[in-house]
Design a protein around this motif. Structure first.
Motif, PDB file in Angstrom:
ATOM      1  N   GLY A 127      18.301  47.967  57.413  1.00  0.00           N
ATOM      2  CA  GLY A 127      18.596  49.254  56.798  1.00  0.00           C
ATOM      3  C   GLY A 127      20.004  49.721  57.113  1.00  0.00           C
ATOM      4  O   GLY A 127      20.687  50.274  56.249  1.00  0.00           O
ATOM      5  N   VAL A 128      20.454  49.493  58.338  1.00  0.00           N
ATOM      6  CA  VAL A 128      21.812  49.881  58.731  1.00  0.00           C
ATOM      7  C   VAL A 128      22.832  49.102  57.904  1.00  0.00           C
ATOM      8  O   VAL A 128      23.841  49.659  57.464  1.00  0.00           O
ATOM      9  N   TYR A 129      22.549  47.821  57.665  1.00  0.00           N
ATOM     10  CA  TYR A 129      23.470  46.989  56.890  1.00  0.00           C
ATOM     11  C   TYR A 129      23.618  47.519  55.465  1.00  0.00           C
ATOM     12  O   TYR A 129      24.742  47.611  54.936  1.00  0.00           O
ATOM     13  N   THR A 130      22.513  47.887  54.814  1.00  0.00           N
ATOM     14  CA  THR A 130      22.599  48.424  53.448  1.00  0.00           C
ATOM     15  C   THR A 130      23.303  49.777  53.446  1.00  0.00           C
ATOM     16  O   THR A 130      24.033  50.102  52.503  1.00  0.00           O
ATOM     17  N   MET A 131      23.111  50.576  54.497  1.00  0.00           N
ATOM     18  CA  MET A 131      23.821  51.857  54.607  1.00  0.00           C
ATOM     19  C   MET A 131      25.325  51.614  54.740  1.00  0.00           C
ATOM     20  O   MET A 131      26.138  52.349  54.171  1.00  0.00           O
ATOM     21  N   MET A 132      25.697  50.581  55.459  1.00  0.00           N
ATOM     22  CA  MET A 132      27.122  50.265  55.629  1.00  0.00           C
ATOM     23  C   MET A 132      27.744  49.844  54.295  1.00  0.00           C
ATOM     24  O   MET A 132      28.871  50.227  53.975  1.00  0.00           O
ATOM     25  N   LEU A 133      26.985  49.077  53.506  1.00  0.00           N
ATOM     26  CA  LEU A 133      27.465  48.676  52.186  1.00  0.00           C
ATOM     27  C   LEU A 133      27.712  49.909  51.314  1.00  0.00           C
ATOM     28  O   LEU A 133      28.747  50.026  50.646  1.00  0.00           O
ATOM     29  N   ASN A 180      33.637  62.442  50.653  1.00  0.00           N
ATOM     30  CA  ASN A 180      32.521  62.427  49.735  1.00  0.00           C
ATOM     31  C   ASN A 180      32.755  63.463  48.642  1.00  0.00           C
ATOM     32  O   ASN A 180      32.326  64.588  48.738  1.00  0.00           O
ATOM     33  N   ASP A 181      33.451  63.072  47.583  1.00  0.00           N
ATOM     34  CA  ASP A 181      33.821  64.005  46.534  1.00  0.00           C
ATOM     35  C   ASP A 181      33.006  63.800  45.264  1.00  0.00           C
ATOM     36  O   ASP A 181      33.440  64.134  44.180  1.00  0.00           O
ATOM     37  N   GLY A 182      31.831  63.210  45.370  1.00  0.00           N
ATOM     38  CA  GLY A 182      30.988  63.044  44.213  1.00  0.00           C
ATOM     39  C   GLY A 182      31.317  61.828  43.369  1.00  0.00           C
ATOM     40  O   GLY A 182      30.959  61.756  42.206  1.00  0.00           O
ATOM     41  N   ARG A 183      32.038  60.868  43.912  1.00  0.00           N
ATOM     42  CA  ARG A 183      32.349  59.667  43.149  1.00  0.00           C
ATOM     43  C   ARG A 183      31.072  58.934  42.797  1.00  0.00           C
ATOM     44  O   ARG A 183      30.118  58.904  43.556  1.00  0.00           O
ATOM     45  N   LYS A 184      31.110  58.315  41.612  1.00  0.00           N
ATOM     46  CA  LYS A 184      29.987  57.491  41.196  1.00  0.00           C
ATOM     47  C   LYS A 184      30.398  56.039  41.270  1.00  0.00           C
ATOM     48  O   LYS A 184      31.511  55.683  40.940  1.00  0.00           O
ATOM     49  N   GLY A 185      29.482  55.204  41.686  1.00  0.00           N
ATOM     50  CA  GLY A 185      29.790  53.791  41.788  1.00  0.00           C
ATOM     51  C   GLY A 185      28.642  53.054  42.432  1.00  0.00           C
ATOM     52  O   GLY A 185      27.627  53.648  42.809  1.00  0.00           O
ATOM     53  N   TYR A 186      28.813  51.743  42.557  1.00  0.00           N
ATOM     54  CA  TYR A 186      27.734  50.919  43.079  1.00  0.00           C
ATOM     55  C   TYR A 186      28.299  49.821  43.967  1.00  0.00           C
ATOM     56  O   TYR A 186      29.344  49.247  43.663  1.00  0.00           O
ATOM     57  N   ALA A 187      27.585  49.520  45.050  1.00  0.00           N
ATOM     58  CA  ALA A 187      27.930  48.386  45.893  1.00  0.00           C
ATOM     59  C   ALA A 187      27.101  47.195  45.420  1.00  0.00           C
ATOM     60  O   ALA A 187      25.962  47.354  44.982  1.00  0.00           O
ATOM     61  N   GLN A 188      27.680  45.998  45.486  1.00  0.00           N
ATOM     62  CA  GLN A 188      26.976  44.805  45.045  1.00  0.00           C
ATOM     63  C   GLN A 188      26.033  44.306  46.139  1.00  0.00           C
ATOM     64  O   GLN A 188      26.417  44.201  47.293  1.00  0.00           O
ATOM     65  N   LEU A 189      24.795  44.019  45.750  1.00  0.00           N
ATOM     66  CA  LEU A 189      23.822  43.423  46.657  1.00  0.00           C
ATOM     67  C   LEU A 189      23.212  42.236  45.924  1.00  0.00           C
ATOM     68  O   LEU A 189      22.580  42.404  44.878  1.00  0.00           O
ATOM     69  N   SER A 190      23.400  41.042  46.456  1.00  0.00           N
ATOM     70  CA  SER A 190      22.954  39.830  45.778  1.00  0.00           C
ATOM     71  C   SER A 190      21.452  39.838  45.532  1.00  0.00           C
ATOM     72  O   SER A 190      20.670  40.362  46.336  1.00  0.00           O
ATOM     73  N   ASN A 191      21.047  39.239  44.398  1.00  0.00           N
ATOM     74  CA  ASN A 191      19.612  39.111  44.108  1.00  0.00           C
ATOM     75  C   ASN A 191      18.900  38.276  45.169  1.00  0.00           C
ATOM     76  O   ASN A 191      17.695  38.398  45.347  1.00  0.00           O
ATOM     77  N   GLY A 192      19.670  37.418  45.856  1.00  0.00           N
ATOM     78  CA  GLY A 192      19.059  36.576  46.889  1.00  0.00           C
ATOM     79  C   GLY A 192      19.032  37.223  48.263  1.00  0.00           C
ATOM     80  O   GLY A 192      18.691  36.567  49.253  1.00  0.00           O
ATOM     81  N   PHE A 193      19.362  38.518  48.326  1.00  0.00           N
ATOM     82  CA  PHE A 193      19.393  39.220  49.611  1.00  0.00           C
ATOM     83  C   PHE A 193      18.058  39.111  50.339  1.00  0.00           C
ATOM     84  O   PHE A 193      18.012  38.856  51.548  1.00  0.00           O
ATOM     85  N   TRP A 194      16.968  39.273  49.621  1.00  0.00           N
ATOM     86  CA  TRP A 194      15.641  39.302  50.249  1.00  0.00           C
ATOM     87  C   TRP A 194      15.244  37.961  50.864  1.00  0.00           C
ATOM     88  O   TRP A 194      14.436  37.908  51.795  1.00  0.00           O
ATOM     89  N   ARG A 195      15.822  36.849  50.358  1.00  0.00           N
ATOM     90  CA  ARG A 195      15.446  35.534  50.884  1.00  0.00           C
ATOM     91  C   ARG A 195      16.522  34.916  51.778  1.00  0.00           C
ATOM     92  O   ARG A 195      16.404  33.764  52.177  1.00  0.00           O
TER      93      ARG A 195
END
Length: 273
Positions: free
Chosen positions: A36-42, A5-20
């Motif tokens: 919640g565990v699944y999103t933490m893993m992403l 964990n060296d302060g990298r910036k970035g984003y994991a993709q989460l589909s807009n259809g995740f909620w449905r």
């Protein structure tokens, strides 16, 4: 462990259809905390650049995932168990691999260093007034800070005129092209097609229009190899529902006048593009 964990910036993709998603809906009934565990893993995989892999110890002691939660995720098909941990299903179909990220960062670093060299080489030999030096230093510091932030961000964007296939797919232009081809080939697995397209072209950079033409040919070939026929295209006429709706007419008031015929012609030409 992979990375730190060296302060990298970035984003994991989460589909807009995740909620449905049906799997997520089932998890909320059977084991709500597993979502919640699944999103933490992403997030973990994106930060550590593990290509979707979570070591068993990391899941247990860093993410605090319980055996019940992990079992629920495996049962739902969101992760699979490996020899030393867990693998998120289809992670690389939506996120860049470690190799892609590192290659992009090296490219950004070279560009950044080249800009610094050009900036240094353009300074005049004569000394400037104190106020000019202060203003220039502030400007350079602000620019350098912005460039450094872009360098360390795995999601930094290139100008619209030059994009990678993966960047193009996530633009409005790419989404429109994908939507049109999905309508043309409803039986084609578009999710798999876009992921394979991005992997195939990887680091190549092209303008949006070039990507649209390449992706159309890509889908046409995949459909042909799979024996998938294109859906029959709707032919607009002076009395079709689209023309009637656009002109505020009904079936009773429809008539083959020049306005209706010209509109039908325009709609057909637009869909051919």
């Amino acid at each position: 462990m992979t990375g730190s964990n060296d302060g990298r910036k970035g984003y994991a993709q989460l589909s807009n259809g995740f909620w449905r998603n049906v799997k997520i809906a089932e998890l909320r009934e059977t084991c709500k905390s597993a979502v919640g565990v699944y999103t933490m893993m992403l997030s973990y995989c994106s930060d550590r650049m593990t290509d979707g892999h979570v070591e068993r110890k990391a899941a247990r002691y860093l993410l605090r995932a319980t055996g019940e939660e992990l079992a629920a995720l495996i049962e739902a098909g969101l992760i699979t168990e490996t020899g030393d941990g867990y693998q998120i299903h289809d992670y690389l179909a939506h996120n860049n691999s470690r190799d892609q990220i590192m290659h992009k960062r090296q490219r950004e670093k070279r560009r950044y260093e080249a800009r610094k060299e050009n900036s240094a080489g353009s300074l005049p030999a004569e000394p400037r007034q104190k106020s000019d030096r202060i203003g220039t230093n502030i400007k350079h510091k602000t620019q350098n800070k912005k460039e450094e932030e872009e360098l360390h961000s795995s999601s930094s964007k290139e100008p619209a005129e030059s994009q990678t296939a993966d960047e193009w797919i996530h633009t409005a232009h790419g989404a429109d092209t994908i939507s049109r081809l999905r309508d043309t080939y409803p039986r084609l697995d578009m999710r798999d097609a876009t992921a394979a397209f991005a992997r195939h072209h990887w680091d190549a950079r092209k303008p949006p229009g070039a990507w649209a033409r390449l992706f159309q040919g890509w889908c046409e070939r995949r459909a042909d190899m799979s024996g998938i026929q294109p859906a029959r295209r709707h032919l607009h006429t002076w009395k079709c529902e689209h023309v009637l709706q656009a002109l505020g007419r009904t079936e009773e008031t429809a008539q083959p006048d020049s306005t209706a015929c010209e509109l039908a012609k325009q709609l057909n030409q637009k869909e051919k593009q």
